[in-house]
Design an enzyme around this catalytic site. Sequence first.
Site, PDB file in Angstrom:
ATOM      1  N   ASP A  45       0.850  -1.205   0.000  1.00 30.87           N
ATOM      2  CA  ASP A  45       0.000   0.000   0.000  1.00 30.87           C
ATOM      3  C   ASP A  45       0.881   1.248   0.000  1.00 30.87           C
ATOM      4  O   ASP A  45       0.656   2.196  -0.766  1.00 30.87           O
ATOM      5  CB  ASP A  45      -0.884   0.063   1.257  1.00 30.87           C
ATOM      6  CG  ASP A  45      -1.909  -1.056   1.371  1.00 30.87           C
ATOM      7  OD1 ASP A  45      -3.110  -0.778   1.424  1.00 30.87           O
ATOM      8  OD2 ASP A  45      -1.489  -2.232   1.409  1.00 30.87           O
ATOM      9  N   ASP A 119      -6.588   5.433  -3.990  1.00 28.93           N
ATOM     10  CA  ASP A 119      -6.524   4.287  -3.068  1.00 28.93           C
ATOM     11  C   ASP A 119      -5.432   3.375  -3.619  1.00 28.93           C
ATOM     12  O   ASP A 119      -5.613   2.714  -4.643  1.00 28.93           O
ATOM     13  CB  ASP A 119      -7.876   3.560  -3.001  1.00 28.93           C
ATOM     14  CG  ASP A 119      -7.941   2.668  -1.771  1.00 28.93           C
ATOM     15  OD1 ASP A 119      -6.865   2.321  -1.247  1.00 28.93           O
ATOM     16  OD2 ASP A 119      -9.050   2.322  -1.330  1.00 28.93           O
ATOM     17  N   ILE A 121      -4.089   0.595  -2.611  1.00 32.66           N
ATOM     18  CA  ILE A 121      -4.623  -0.773  -2.702  1.00 32.66           C
ATOM     19  C   ILE A 121      -5.994  -0.740  -2.062  1.00 32.66           C
ATOM     20  O   ILE A 121      -6.121  -0.615  -0.833  1.00 32.66           O
ATOM     21  CB  ILE A 121      -3.743  -1.814  -1.966  1.00 32.66           C
ATOM     22  CG1 ILE A 121      -2.383  -1.953  -2.644  1.00 32.66           C
ATOM     23  CG2 ILE A 121      -4.464  -3.168  -1.935  1.00 32.66           C
ATOM     24  CD1 ILE A 121      -1.543  -3.111  -2.118  1.00 32.66           C
ATOM     25  N   ASP A 122      -7.030  -0.847  -2.874  1.00 34.96           N
ATOM     26  CA  ASP A 122      -8.355  -1.020  -2.300  1.00 34.96           C
ATOM     27  C   ASP A 122      -8.591  -2.527  -2.216  1.00 34.96           C
ATOM     28  O   ASP A 122      -8.262  -3.257  -3.147  1.00 34.96           O
ATOM     29  CB  ASP A 122      -9.425  -0.365  -3.184  1.00 34.96           C
ATOM     30  CG  ASP A 122     -10.796  -0.472  -2.552  1.00 34.96           C
ATOM     31  OD1 ASP A 122     -10.912  -0.175  -1.344  1.00 34.96           O
ATOM     32  OD2 ASP A 122     -11.756  -0.864  -3.242  1.00 34.96           O
ATOM     33  N   THR A 124      -7.384  -4.345   0.631  1.00 33.08           N
ATOM     34  CA  THR A 124      -6.114  -4.872   1.171  1.00 33.08           C
ATOM     35  C   THR A 124      -6.301  -6.297   1.708  1.00 33.08           C
ATOM     36  O   THR A 124      -5.413  -7.143   1.551  1.00 33.08           O
ATOM     37  CB  THR A 124      -5.590  -3.935   2.290  1.00 33.08           C
ATOM     38  OG1 THR A 124      -5.480  -2.618   1.739  1.00 33.08           O
ATOM     39  CG2 THR A 124      -4.215  -4.359   2.785  1.00 33.08           C
TER      40      THR A 124
HETATM   41  P1  AMP Z   1     -15.191  -3.711  -0.242  1.00 41.30           P
HETATM   42  O1  AMP Z   1     -14.042  -4.529  -0.672  1.00 41.30           O
HETATM   43  O2  AMP Z   1     -16.117  -3.356  -1.360  1.00 41.30           O
HETATM   44  O3  AMP Z   1     -15.891  -4.275   0.934  1.00 41.30           O
HETATM   45  O4  AMP Z   1     -14.631  -2.294   0.174  1.00 41.30           O
HETATM   46  C1  AMP Z   1     -13.531  -2.121   1.003  1.00 41.30           C
HETATM   47  C2  AMP Z   1     -13.674  -0.764   1.642  1.00 41.30           C
HETATM   48  O5  AMP Z   1     -14.770  -0.765   2.551  1.00 41.30           O
HETATM   49  C3  AMP Z   1     -12.504  -0.362   2.498  1.00 41.30           C
HETATM   50  O6  AMP Z   1     -11.582   0.360   1.730  1.00 41.30           O
HETATM   51  C4  AMP Z   1     -13.121   0.500   3.603  1.00 41.30           C
HETATM   52  O7  AMP Z   1     -12.831   1.871   3.422  1.00 41.30           O
HETATM   53  C5  AMP Z   1     -14.610   0.316   3.434  1.00 41.30           C
HETATM   54  N1  AMP Z   1     -15.319   0.041   4.704  1.00 41.30           N
HETATM   55  C6  AMP Z   1     -14.790  -0.151   5.939  1.00 41.30           C
HETATM   56  N2  AMP Z   1     -15.784  -0.318   6.869  1.00 41.30           N
HETATM   57  C7  AMP Z   1     -16.960  -0.209   6.209  1.00 41.30           C
HETATM   58  C8  AMP Z   1     -18.340  -0.281   6.616  1.00 41.30           C
HETATM   59  N3  AMP Z   1     -18.697  -0.498   7.884  1.00 41.30           N
HETATM   60  N4  AMP Z   1     -19.289  -0.141   5.668  1.00 41.30           N
HETATM   61  C9  AMP Z   1     -18.941   0.071   4.370  1.00 41.30           C
HETATM   62  N5  AMP Z   1     -17.652   0.141   3.928  1.00 41.30           N
HETATM   63  C10 AMP Z   1     -16.665   0.012   4.832  1.00 41.30           C
HETATM   64 MG    MG Z   2     -10.183   1.288   0.139  1.00 40.40          MG
END
Ligand code: AMP
Ligand code: MG
Length: 327
Positions: A45, A119, A121-122, A124
């Site tokens: 990251d 971002d 690394i989205d 992670t």
């Molecule tokens: P995903 O892989 O689509 O679940 O997205 C990952 C992202 O979800 C991370 O980068 C976080 O910023 C975000 N995230 C963290 N906690 C929450 C939450 N409670 N509700 C929704 N998104 C979140």
């Molecule tokens: Mg992210």
Amino acid sequence: MAYEKEREIAIATTTLAAQLTEHIRYQSTTSTLEKPDDSPVTIADFGAQALICQGLSAIFPDDPIIGEEDATLLQESPDALTKVTENVQRFLPQASDDQVIDWINRGNGQISQRYWTLDPIDGTKGFIRGDQYAVALALIEEGRVKVGVLVCPALPFDPQNPQENQGVIFVAVENQGTEMIDLDHNKSCFIHVNRVKEWHELLRIESLETRHSDRQQTQVFDHLLGITKPPEKMDSLAKYGVVARGEADIYLRIPLPHFITWKENIWDHAAGIILVEEAGGKVTDLNGKPLDFSCGIKMVNNYGIVASNGWSHRKLLETLHTVNRER
Ligand code: AMP
Ligand code: MG
């Protein structure tokens, strides 16, 4: 063409960053640190953010960058910093620890009329697990996304041949459509959302993390709309790319009751939204409001996310309204 330079630099810097993240992913030991919110962050990251901020600032020195990471944790962990610098040196041989910290912290910019959000690394957790993740970069002007680039190194270029040609770069520029390019920049094509108009043929995609969207609500929602296929699960912004190229049709993010105050981060959505919209789809919040990137790192003017293939959007919003009322 408008935004030609921005598009070129965004593709170049994110492609380099993805080479760094993939190199680290193939090493058996990925150093992981823990952020104050308990989420993991890896040396990949930090390395990806350093490379992208360095490259962007060299060409657009006046543009603020709002990146997910900052270097505070690294400064407290000399071993991790050494590893980040060694990885950055594979691309910028003269890089020092201090420069790496400085480049990462260029991502601490302020929201302004024009800015980039990153971002590095989205997903992670997906990266650590060996699943999907994305390097995401977007240019915002006056609160709207103008350019979005999403590199998904673990996503097959051709979903029909998942073993061949791993890695996709999705690129969209306002009013110029959405393209898909392979990681070697040899192949590219324009992509479109799925145009099938039968509800029972639609595929919904959702986060792998159960805490990130309310699955009870989405089950009711599927039932009301006659969606029968089980939802696909995937980490990261890669979900937007999958909707943009018509492999899935609907992506919902409904905050859970105990995370009702959760507000989405700009870098978790900006690059994805323009991919879907330029491919013929639509993205709003759950109330049908356009997503607003003008107010800060949190999208405080929006509630949840709905991304769709376009034609289904109005019915999706009506049904979401009904599901919410029945709760
Ligand atoms: P995903 O892989 O689509 O679940 O997205 C990952 C992202 O979800 C991370 O980068 C976080 O910023 C975000 N995230 C963290 N906690 C929450 C939450 N409670 N509700 C929704 N998104 C979140
Ligand atoms: Mg992210």
